[in-house]
Design an enzyme around this catalytic site. Structure first.
Site, PDB file in Angstrom:
ATOM      1  CD  GLU A  98       2.887  14.802   0.269  1.00 30.74           C
ATOM      2  OE1 GLU A  98       2.127  15.743  -0.036  1.00 30.74           O
ATOM      3  OE2 GLU A  98       2.514  13.759   0.817  1.00 30.74           O
ATOM      4  CG  HIS A 101       6.552  14.864   4.408  1.00 26.75           C
ATOM      5  ND1 HIS A 101       5.756  14.681   5.514  1.00 26.75           N
ATOM      6  CD2 HIS A 101       6.301  13.805   3.600  1.00 26.75           C
ATOM      7  CE1 HIS A 101       5.059  13.572   5.367  1.00 26.75           C
ATOM      8  NE2 HIS A 101       5.383  13.006   4.213  1.00 26.75           N
ATOM      9  CG  HIS A 158       6.484   9.052   6.872  1.00 25.60           C
ATOM     10  ND1 HIS A 158       6.491   8.129   5.836  1.00 25.60           N
ATOM     11  CD2 HIS A 158       5.923  10.178   6.346  1.00 25.60           C
ATOM     12  CE1 HIS A 158       5.952   8.660   4.757  1.00 25.60           C
ATOM     13  NE2 HIS A 158       5.607   9.906   5.025  1.00 25.60           N
ATOM     14  CG  HIS A 198       1.136  11.448   5.744  1.00 28.12           C
ATOM     15  ND1 HIS A 198       0.740  12.041   4.576  1.00 28.12           N
ATOM     16  CD2 HIS A 198       2.413  11.045   5.520  1.00 28.12           C
ATOM     17  CE1 HIS A 198       1.724  11.980   3.688  1.00 28.12           C
ATOM     18  NE2 HIS A 198       2.751  11.394   4.246  1.00 28.12           N
TER      19      HIS A 198
HETATM   20  O1  2HA Z   1       7.285  10.943  -0.712  1.00 28.28           O
HETATM   21  O2  2HA Z   1       6.122  10.587   2.165  1.00 28.28           O
HETATM   22  O3  2HA Z   1       3.900  11.866   1.597  1.00 28.28           O
HETATM   23  C1  2HA Z   1       6.636   9.973  -0.018  1.00 28.28           C
HETATM   24  C2  2HA Z   1       5.777  10.577   1.016  1.00 28.28           C
HETATM   25  C3  2HA Z   1       4.513  11.174   0.583  1.00 28.28           C
HETATM   26 ZN    ZN Z   2       4.675  11.170   3.610  1.00 28.12          ZN
END
Ligand code: 2HA
Ligand code: ZN
Length: 236
Positions: free
Chosen positions: A111, A134, A136, A204
């Protein structure tokens, strides 16, 4: 903060992400802008990679150094050894390529385009934010599957508990599902960050900015708690 402090903070935030179960396998990524005095120190280092295109132009980052999680690397490994599962890159004078300078040629996060576009905007706008994160988180991702109600989602999340409005007053921006790692995702995220410090990547995950990695984590943590309360309050 010194570069060492920044790396230590990235390591313990990576551990929290793994403990929260927001970082399955190689999920998530983090990029920290290193202080300007580190640029002088790292400028002496020879390149460990050939110049690699970023995919977009980041003129405000020319000559700057950034710590990046390695592509395919696990957060739980980065937590133990940030320089074995991440690397320091330098943005080249054309503003469109980078090289790796320390400490091993570990390819930066998939990313990278999103993270660098955001850091470029943050420097250009004299923002105090120097970290992009970032990850999840379950409940925010679950909510993003409820496509028809996404318009009011930010307001709903802000109303779940007083801390959310207090610490994340600008709410959460929302982008539709876009290919992970794509320039389109980078551009839409950037547009949302003009109005928010956290952006939901539908189906995502999320991306947050903060003065440091810990504060970016806090923003996600608060929003994720609001998302959990929202889901709980709606369950019967
Ligand atoms: O790096 O989460 O969006 C792995 C991820 C890609
Ligand atoms: Zn990701």
């Amino acid at each position: 903060m010194t570069s060492t402090d920044i790396l230590n903070q990235c390591a313990h935030v990576a551990q929290w992400l793994w403990q929260r179960q927001w970082a399955e396998r190689n999920g998530g990524n983090m990029v920290a802008l290193l202080p300007a005095d580190a640029d002088t120190e790292y400028r002496q280092l020879p390149p460990l990679s050939s110049p690699t295109p970023i995919g977009l132009s980041v003129p405000h980052l020319i000559g700057r150094h950034l710590y990046c999680k390695g592509s395919g690397c696990r957060m739980r490994d980065l937590a133990r050894a940030p320089m074995d599962y991440g690397s320091i890159i330098r943005i080249l004078p054309d503003g469109e390529h980078y090289i790796i300078v320390a400490s091993r040629p570990i390819l930066p996060t998939s990313e990278l385009a999103s993270h660098l576009a955001i850091h470029n905007y943050l420097v250009a706008s004299h923002s105090p934010h120097q970290a992009t994160l970032h990850t999840h988180p379950h409940h925010l991702i679950a909510l993003s599957h409820r496509l028809p109600s996404l318009d009011s989602l930010s307001d709903q999340l802000l109303s779940m508990m007083p801390e959310t409005r207090l610490f994340v007053p600008r709410g959460i921006g929302i982008v539709p599902y876009l290919e992970p790692g794509s320039v389109a995702l980078a551009q839409q995220t950037l547009a949302q960050l003009h109005h928010h410090d956290i952006v939901l990547w539908s189906q995502h995950g999320v991306l947050a900015v903060g003065p440091d990695m810990e504060e970016a984590f806090d923003t996600i943590d608060i929003m994720e708690k609001s998302a959990r309360i929202l889901l709980l309050s709606q369950s019967r």
